[in-house]
Structure formats: C-alpha cells, structure tokens
Scaffold this active site. Structure first.
Site, mmCIF file in Angstrom:
data_model
loop_
_atom_site.group_PDB
_atom_site.id
_atom_site.type_symbol
_atom_site.label_atom_id
_atom_site.label_comp_id
_atom_site.label_asym_id
_atom_site.label_seq_id
_atom_site.Cartn_x
_atom_site.Cartn_y
_atom_site.Cartn_z
ATOM 1 N N PHE A 205 -5.332 -8.485 1.412
ATOM 2 C CA PHE A 205 -5.582 -7.559 1.918
ATOM 3 C C PHE A 205 -5.312 -6.812 0.678
ATOM 4 O O PHE A 205 -5.228 -6.243 -0.168
ATOM 5 C CB PHE A 205 -4.430 -6.453 3.035
ATOM 6 C CG PHE A 205 -5.018 -5.526 2.779
ATOM 7 C CD1 PHE A 205 -5.600 -4.797 4.274
ATOM 8 C CD2 PHE A 205 -4.087 -4.385 2.778
ATOM 9 C CE1 PHE A 205 -5.977 -3.903 4.418
ATOM 10 C CE2 PHE A 205 -4.347 -3.338 3.046
ATOM 11 C CZ PHE A 205 -5.057 -2.705 3.961
ATOM 12 N N ASP B 30 -3.057 -7.219 -7.587
ATOM 13 C CA ASP B 30 -2.492 -6.132 -6.690
ATOM 14 C C ASP B 30 -1.292 -5.965 -5.964
ATOM 15 O O ASP B 30 -0.512 -7.161 -5.018
ATOM 16 C CB ASP B 30 -3.501 -5.954 -5.571
ATOM 17 C CG ASP B 30 -3.738 -4.728 -4.179
ATOM 18 O OD1 ASP B 30 -2.516 -4.376 -4.014
ATOM 19 O OD2 ASP B 30 -4.715 -4.949 -3.691
ATOM 20 N N LYS C 170 1.347 2.776 -3.327
ATOM 21 C CA LYS C 170 2.693 2.431 -1.975
ATOM 22 C C LYS C 170 3.927 3.154 -2.164
ATOM 23 O O LYS C 170 4.587 4.084 -2.157
ATOM 24 C CB LYS C 170 2.751 0.939 -1.090
ATOM 25 C CG LYS C 170 2.293 0.732 -0.405
ATOM 26 C CD LYS C 170 2.529 -0.863 0.464
ATOM 27 C CE LYS C 170 1.104 -0.643 1.612
ATOM 28 N NZ LYS C 170 0.054 -1.346 1.676
#
Ligand code: PLP
Length: 394
Positions: free
Chosen positions: A132, A217, A246
């Site tokens: 993702f 990532d 995040k």
C-alpha cells in the site's frame, strides 16, 4: 451520523461516537466515556495523544508564525532536516503533507534521476503485491492491490508488481527500463506481513548490482513503530529514498522523502513543490516528536511493549484456537489473523471500549501509541478476550 452521511462523500464508515479529547493512549467521547486507542490515528499518534511537549511546540509556533510558503525559510524546518539526516542517513529532505505525496515525490525523483543522468529509458518502479503506497493516481498505480485501482482507470503506467518477500521474483523483474524497487519494510495495510530477515539487505544488494534505486516506504513503520526509528536500521542498510508520514507530525499532516545527495540533486528548483510543505507548525511538531522519542526512550519501549502485546495475544490464540490462525508483527505494529471477517470484532471491541482496526478483512491490527503501558496492554487484550468470547457464543 445522519449529518456525516448527508454531508460527506461516502468514502468512510466511521464509528458512530463523537470524540472530543485524547490523552496518552486514551480517547474520550462526548459522554466522557474512555476508549483505549490501539488505532492511534492509524499508527500516527506514536508519542500519545496531546503529548504536552508536542502541544506546547505547536501552540508556541502557531502564536509566532504558521505559514510562509517555501519561498522563505524558517528555523523549525532547518532543525528538523538537521536531526533527520543525523538519525536516518545523510541526504536531503523534501517535505509534504501525506504518505501518498511522499511516495509521489520518491517516484518522480527516481524517474528524474535516471532521465537526468542520460538513462531516460529507466522509468519503471517495481513494487510488491499486497503493498500500500497511497491513494493518488500515481500511488494507486504503485500499490500492489487491484481493489484500490478498480474504477479509476486509466492508471498511470510504469509499475510492475511482484510477490513480496520473494528475492528471485525481484531479480527477474528488473530489466533495462527499471528505475527502482519500492517496498515497505513490513506491509501494514497488506495484513502486517513481516518479510524474512535479510530481505531488505538482499534487495539492497540487488539494486546495487543492477544500478537501480531502492525506495523504502516507511510511512507506517517509521518513528519507532517497529522498535527502531526506521525499520531499515535493523538491517544495516540504507535506502536511496526513504518516505515517511503518519507519525512524523505527531498528529499534524506532515510527510517527507529523504534521499542521498547524488539522487536528491536530480531535482532542480521548480521540478517539484507543494504550498504547505513543511510549514513552521508541522515541522515544530515533528521536532517535538523526535525529542519525545529520545527523552522517553520510546524505541526501547516499542520493543518491550510490543513483546508484551505479542505474548498476551499468543496466550489469547491458545484460548481461541478455532478463531485465531496467525500472529505476527514487530515492535508495536502487530497483526492477529482470524479465520473469519474481523469487522464484527472491531465493532464489538469499539462498543467495549477498545479501538482497533482490521486490514485485509481478517487481520486485526494493533498500533497503540509507543507510550502504552503494560496495564493498558493487559486491559486491551482482556477486552478483546471478552469480545471473542461473546462472538463465539458466550
Ligand atoms: C498510510 C500509508 C500511506 C499513505 O499515507 P497517506 O498519508 O494516507 O497518504 C503510504 N504508505 C504506507 C505504507 C502507509 O501505511
């Protein structure tokens, strides 16, 4: 809920309570009911809700200077770049607002790097199935799951998906048009999939041998989530481009891409930009987050509390052998796989005062603040046990 459903695009299906306050590992709703927050804003509130140090940094900065654009310099961004390049690896930073944008930056930079060095034929990015990387058109193209793309065609080209944790597949996928391999050190949304030890370092080797870039990532795994500031640091390697978001801004929207000098300088002024990127308030918050991680020794805490959570969940798996089929994770990124849909469990846990999320339909994901206490972990697992008991018929 009626208002939410009437006034917002139907992209989310939130829990019906309205939250008004957060403190540490807890959230409180309008009736002042307390919830243990093992979602933590999706692995974002790593230092706990409204950590006084972060709140103070934001308030102080907001009262002085909030936004000036990247035409002008401010001190918090310089301090942040200083710290990050010391803690992660030497290089240059681009700041943005989200994980998707951080990954867009990495993808554009990888392509620009090769087009700028006279190898313009190298544009493809190899990513993993089950990955993702975000929701923009570029990052849904990168994401190795068809469900995120369907209905949004045409999808940008240039992405090749290979099985995760499969070095042979990675080696075979590299050709003369490959620019980079991009993976998550642990697949979060993909179901908390932890690759074999050495996977990242062997990918690093592959990229070195074939003259291509390694993009990691770490949007979900970063800032202590898996027990080190970034997950790659336990493998003794460095990526060419590291992406983060995040937990970066402690709850404020902040993303970033860090690249080594040689790669970073493929960008020239005007090549890439974003209005809010790394504004004074978000970067002041990030500086506070890094301070708190250090002062409160949260990397160690992530390892220790992660071990406790895993141990407690392993006990639970013994009590519910017909329901629980897998347990995996690192630090405080933990997944418990069920043999059935986790949706009902999540919803019952919410009603019982525990907030967790479910990925890939069947995997309960636990991402509490790294400040979580032993008692909070025990209470959370107790609530889950009661919930599973209710579900399996008393
Ligand atoms: C959440 C996430 C993203 C996307 O971040 P946004 O801030 O939602 O755009 C990208 N990659 C990974 C690994 C993520 O977990």
């Amino acid at each position: 809920m009626e208002k939410f459903q009437r006034l917002f695009m139907p992209t989310y299906a939130p829990f019906e309570k309205i939250f008004v306050r957060g403190e540490g590992c807890c959230l409180f709703d309008e009736d002042d009911r307390r919830y243990l927050d093992f979602c933590a804003g999706i692995a974002t509130i790593n230092v706990g809700h409204c950590h006084p140090e972060v709140v103070r940094a934001i308030q102080k900065q907001a009262g002085k200077l909030m936004h000036i654009s990247n035409f002008y310099l401010h001190r918090p961004e310089l301090d942040l770049a200083d710290k990050l390049t010391k803690e992660a690896f030497p290089g240059r930073l681009f700041l943005c607002q989200s994980g998707a944008e951080a990954n867009e930056t990495a993808i554009k930079l990888a392509r620009k790097y090769f087009s700028g060095t006279g190898r313009a034929g190298r544009y493809k990015i190899i990513t993993a199935l089950g990955s993702f990387h975000g929701r923009t058109l570029g990052t849904i193209a990168a994401t190795g799951q068809d469900s995120y793309r369907s209905g949004f065609e045409p999808i940008p080209e240039g992405f090749v998906h290979i099985p995760y944790n499969d070095l042979e597949a990675a080696a075979e996928a590299v050709d003369d048009e490959t620019a980079a391999v991009m993976v998550e050190p642990i697949q979060g949304e993909g179901g908390v999939i932890v690759p074999d030890d050495g996977y990242l370092s062997r990918l690093r080797e592959l990229c070195n041998n074939r003259g291509i870039l390694l993009i990691l990532d770490e949007v979900q795994t970063g800032f202590g989530r898996t027990g080190s500031l970034f997950a790659f640091q336990t493998e003794g390697i460095e990526p060419d481009i590291l992406t983060m978001a995040k937990a970066f801004g402690g709850g404020l929207p902040l993303g970033g891409a860090l690249a080594g000098e040689e790669v970073a300088k493929a960008f020239s002024p005007g090549d890439h930009a974003t209005t809010f990127g790394g504004n004074p308030v978000t970067t002041a918050a990030a500086n506070a987050v890094l301070r708190v991680i250090k002062i409160e020794d949260l990397l160690k805490r992530s390892v220790e509390m992660g071990a406790r959570l895993m141990a407690r969940l392993a006990d639970l798996a013994v009590s519910f052998p017909s329901l629980i089929v897998g347990l995996r994770g690192r630090g405080l990124l933990v997944g418990l796989e069920l043999n059935r849909s986790g949706r009902e469990v999540v919803s019952l846990c919410q009603s019982n005062g525990l907030l967790i999320t479910c990925v890939q339909g069947k995997v309960l994901r636990f991402t509490p603040p790294l400040t979580v206490t032993e008692e909070e972990i025990d209470t959370a697992v107790d609530i889950l046990a009661v919930t599973l008991q209710e579900l399996s018929g008393g």
